[in-house]
Design a protein around this motif. Structure first.
Motif, PDB file in Angstrom:
ATOM      1  N   VAL A  53     152.146   5.903  27.684  1.00  0.00           N
ATOM      2  CA  VAL A  53     152.165   5.045  28.872  1.00  0.00           C
ATOM      3  C   VAL A  53     152.371   3.596  28.490  1.00  0.00           C
ATOM      4  CG1 VAL A  53     150.697   4.113  30.706  1.00  0.00           C
ATOM      5  CG2 VAL A  53     150.878   6.581  30.381  1.00  0.00           C
ATOM      6  N   ALA A  56     155.970   3.182  27.624  1.00  0.00           N
ATOM      7  CA  ALA A  56     156.818   3.227  28.816  1.00  0.00           C
ATOM      8  C   ALA A  56     156.662   1.967  29.646  1.00  0.00           C
ATOM      9  CB  ALA A  56     156.472   4.458  29.648  1.00  0.00           C
ATOM     10  N   THR A 215     149.481  17.227  29.889  1.00  0.00           N
ATOM     11  CA  THR A 215     150.616  16.384  30.254  1.00  0.00           C
ATOM     12  C   THR A 215     151.704  17.229  30.898  1.00  0.00           C
ATOM     13  OG1 THR A 215     152.085  14.626  29.456  1.00  0.00           O
ATOM     14  CG2 THR A 215     151.819  16.553  28.021  1.00  0.00           C
ATOM     15  N   GLU A 216     152.301  16.701  31.928  1.00  0.00           N
ATOM     16  CA  GLU A 216     153.330  17.438  32.653  1.00  0.00           C
ATOM     17  C   GLU A 216     154.617  17.510  31.845  1.00  0.00           C
ATOM     18  OE1 GLU A 216     150.393  15.456  35.152  1.00  0.00           O
ATOM     19  OE2 GLU A 216     151.943  14.581  33.863  1.00  0.00           O
ATOM     20  N   VAL A 240     149.793  10.715  31.336  1.00  0.00           N
ATOM     21  CA  VAL A 240     150.893   9.984  31.963  1.00  0.00           C
ATOM     22  C   VAL A 240     150.971  10.238  33.466  1.00  0.00           C
ATOM     23  CG1 VAL A 240     153.351   9.386  31.660  1.00  0.00           C
ATOM     24  CG2 VAL A 240     152.105  10.372  29.762  1.00  0.00           C
ATOM     25  N   SER A 241     150.068  11.047  33.992  1.00  0.00           N
ATOM     26  CA  SER A 241     150.185  11.536  35.373  1.00  0.00           C
ATOM     27  C   SER A 241     150.204  10.416  36.404  1.00  0.00           C
ATOM     28  CB  SER A 241     149.031  12.499  35.672  1.00  0.00           C
ATOM     29  OG  SER A 241     148.977  13.527  34.712  1.00  0.00           O
ATOM     30  N   ARG A 244     153.441   8.544  36.292  1.00  0.00           N
ATOM     31  CA  ARG A 244     154.521   9.340  36.877  1.00  0.00           C
ATOM     32  C   ARG A 244     154.444   9.339  38.407  1.00  0.00           C
ATOM     33  NH1 ARG A 244     153.657  13.560  32.249  1.00  0.00           N
ATOM     34  NH2 ARG A 244     155.396  13.054  30.884  1.00  0.00           N
ATOM     35  N   MET A 247     155.490   5.768  39.580  1.00  0.00           N
ATOM     36  CA  MET A 247     156.918   5.509  39.431  1.00  0.00           C
ATOM     37  C   MET A 247     157.744   6.371  40.382  1.00  0.00           C
ATOM     38  SD  MET A 247     157.406   3.042  37.374  1.00  0.00           S
ATOM     39  CE  MET A 247     159.140   3.178  36.966  1.00  0.00           C
ATOM     40  N   GLY A 248     157.271   7.591  40.636  1.00  0.00           N
ATOM     41  CA  GLY A 248     157.953   8.428  41.622  1.00  0.00           C
ATOM     42  C   GLY A 248     157.904   7.811  43.000  1.00  0.00           C
ATOM     43  N   GLU A 251     160.202   4.758  43.120  1.00  0.00           N
ATOM     44  CA  GLU A 251     161.617   5.130  43.232  1.00  0.00           C
ATOM     45  C   GLU A 251     161.971   5.533  44.661  1.00  0.00           C
ATOM     46  OE1 GLU A 251     164.955   7.961  41.035  1.00  0.00           O
ATOM     47  OE2 GLU A 251     162.860   8.013  40.380  1.00  0.00           O
TER      48      GLU A 251
END
Length: 299
Positions: A53, A56, A215-216, A240-241, A244, A247-248, A251
């Motif tokens: 993370v 990223a 983690t996915e 990281v969930s 994610r 950020m999803g 977006e």
């Protein structure tokens, strides 16, 4: 207001005490200090600070590009914002055994309750990617001995992560885990196990706490907390969930702006300003100094 009033040494002692009960501790990954506060408010037992993370967040891949200074700085920002214990990913320790020792003391000063050191070749790569390499056992053990010897607070949790499973198989990973415990590891993070039976095998083989990485999109199935508890796992992380999810959502919001020029249809998906102010504790600042913070929070 401001930061946690619980000293780091008390967080470490509390973390150790809860681990000793054998219960499963849930540590979602905090991608920033505010998310750590949200994790605490929702009732979890700790927060995880992921190297992936942090990389990223800087726009970098998780291949050992971040520095100790960057990891320690973000760890301090997160750890001081919550009363919960924080467990941080210290990668390979940022160098040879002497560097590992410095890493431990630097992260201890940052206020974390624990850290894990892995046995990958430096520079490392994400534990759920192919093409990993691990160091020989002697090198791995030197890292853990250096980490255990360097800590000043005996309650600072030194966890050893091993990536051997994906390279040489489960039995080799178990043998490496046993050796790491003998070298001074307080807990074991067996990375990228395939199924619950493998977690059970590790649990039977060692007598220190073990961690499961949920983690996915990785090598491991996404087991439930009940499943992990039943096979004797002591800590579960979702590294990281939250990033994610965030950020999803970001977006989708940007797509909405491009398509319609307004975010009004997304208001129901957003954290309300009043909830954000409550999480940040604006009212506490207002009470502390009404000559500066003298606003009302609209509902």
């Amino acid at each position: 207001m401001l930061y946690s009033t619980v000293p780091a040494h008390e967080k470490r002692a509390a973390f150790r005490a809860r681990l000793a009960t054998g219960e499963l501790l849930r540590l979602p990954g905090a991608f920033n200090p505010l998310s750590a506060r949200l994790i605490e408010r929702k009732g979890f037992e700790g927060v995880y600070i992921s190297g992936a993370v942090l990389s990223a967040d800087l726009g970098l891949p998780d291949i050992g590009l971040t520095t100790l200074t960057e990891v320690a700085g973000r760890s301090a920002q997160i750890a001081r914002m919550t009363d919960l214990p924080a467990l941080v990913d210290a990668d390979t320790g940022f160098g040879e055994p002497m560097n590992v020792a410095r890493t431990v003391q630097t992260l201890e000063d940052a206020g974390v309750a624990g850290l894990h050191i892995e046995d990958q070749v430096n520079p490392k790569r994400c534990g759920h990617l192919d093409g990993k390499q691990v160091v020989d056992e002697n090198t791995a053990l030197k890292r853990i001995r250096a980490a255990a010897d360097a800590r000043r607070d005996a309650n600072l949790l030194i966890m050893a992560r091993t990536d051997v499973r994906a390279i040489d198989g489960l039995e080799a990973a178990i043998d490496r885990a046993k050796a790491l415990v003998d070298a001074g590891a307080d807990a074991i993070f067996p990375e990228a196990l395939a199924d619950l039976s493998e977690f059970e095998a590790v649990r039977r083989a060692i007598d220190v706490p073990i961690l499961a990485n949920m983690t996915e999109f990785g090598k491991s199935e996404l087991f439930t907390t009940d499943q992990l508890r039943d096979v004797g796992v002591n800590i579960v992380i979702w590294p990281v969930s939250l990033l994610r999810l965030a950020m999803g959502a970001a977006e989708r919001g940007l797509d909405q702006l491009l398509a319609e020029g307004t975010l009004e249809p997304k208001l129901g998906e957003m954290q309300h300003r009043a909830d954000l102010y409550d999480l940040i504790d604006y009212e506490g600042y207002n009470t502390f100094d009404t000559s500066v913070y003298n606003f009302d929070i609209a509902r």
